[in-house]
Structures are given as structure tokens and as C-alpha cells.
Scaffold this motif. Structure first.
Motif, PDB file in Angstrom:
ATOM      1  N   LEU A 254       0.833  -1.212   0.000  1.00  0.00           N
ATOM      2  CA  LEU A 254       0.000   0.000   0.000  1.00  0.00           C
ATOM      3  C   LEU A 254       0.869   1.264   0.000  1.00  0.00           C
ATOM      4  N   VAL A 255       1.902   1.259   0.810  1.00  0.00           N
ATOM      5  CA  VAL A 255       2.798   2.435   0.868  1.00  0.00           C
ATOM      6  C   VAL A 255       3.507   2.604  -0.471  1.00  0.00           C
ATOM      7  N   ARG A 256       3.951   1.519  -1.052  1.00  0.00           N
ATOM      8  CA  ARG A 256       4.638   1.605  -2.333  1.00  0.00           C
ATOM      9  C   ARG A 256       3.696   2.113  -3.430  1.00  0.00           C
ATOM     10  N   ALA A 257       2.456   1.619  -3.425  1.00  0.00           N
ATOM     11  CA  ALA A 257       1.479   2.082  -4.410  1.00  0.00           C
ATOM     12  C   ALA A 257       1.135   3.555  -4.200  1.00  0.00           C
ATOM     13  N   TYR A 258       1.078   3.989  -2.957  1.00  0.00           N
ATOM     14  CA  TYR A 258       0.740   5.374  -2.649  1.00  0.00           C
ATOM     15  C   TYR A 258       1.875   6.342  -3.055  1.00  0.00           C
ATOM     16  N   THR A 259       3.107   5.907  -2.885  1.00  0.00           N
ATOM     17  CA  THR A 259       4.236   6.794  -3.176  1.00  0.00           C
ATOM     18  C   THR A 259       4.565   6.847  -4.659  1.00  0.00           C
ATOM     19  N   ARG A 260       4.046   6.008  -5.479  1.00  0.00           N
ATOM     20  CA  ARG A 260       4.326   6.043  -6.918  1.00  0.00           C
ATOM     21  C   ARG A 260       3.433   6.995  -7.616  1.00  0.00           C
TER      22      ARG A 260
END
Length: 92
Positions: free
Chosen positions: A86-92
Motif C-alpha cells: 500500500l505504501v509503495r502504491a501510494y508513493t508512486r
């Protein structure tokens, strides 16, 4: 050998043998309101479900502690992977 103790009647049941129609209507209304309260009381129902789940988990842990520990580690890994995703998807 039978017991002389009366059998408890659920709150959502209407007693048998009521001859007076007004008393019968009151008993039916009381039982209906109790049934609605039982059905609509979500926090209490959730609390009962959680208590049952905790008891099942404790029984499983007592039966096989190694599998319980593995389940905890696997659960933590899954939660970590979901948060990371989720964090990776949010930061992209």
C-alpha cells in the motif's frame, strides 16, 4: 430422576397458555422487542464472536504451540507485505 427446577424460557419466546388477548399481545410485543434487540445489538454480537475466536485460538495454541507460532509469523508477514504494498502504491 427428573429435576423440579423450571426450565428457563428465552426472552424472545412467548409463554404458552395466555388466555387474555391483551396479555398475549403484550407478551408477543415484549418477545418481538427482545428479538429485535438481540438481532440489532451489533457490538454485543461482535463481542461474543471475538470471545469465541479468542477461545478457539487459545485452544489451538495449547494443542500445537509450534503451529500457532508459525501462524503468528505468517500473519505478521502478510500484514507487513500488505502495508508495504500500500505504501509503495501510494508513493508512486
Amino acid at each position: 430422576m427428573s429435576s423440579d427446577a423450571p426450565v428457563p424460557m428465552p426472552r424472545t419466546a412467548v409463554p404458552l397458555g395466555i388466555a387474555d388477548p391483551v396479555e398475549k399481545a403484550r407478551a408477543e410485543l415484549k418477545a418481538t422487542l427482545a428479538a429485535i434487540e438481540v438481532k440489532a445489538n451489533v457490538p454485543r454480537r461482535l463481542s461474543v464472536k471475538i470471545d469465541d475466536s479468542v477461545e478457539k485460538a487459545r485452544a489451538f495454541q495449547r494443542r500445537s504451540p509450534a503451529l500457532a507460532a508459525a501462524a503468528v509469523v505468517a500473519g505478521a508477514a502478510v500484514v507487513g507485505a500488505v502495508v508495504w504494498g500500500l505504501v509503495r502504491a501510494y508513493t508512486r
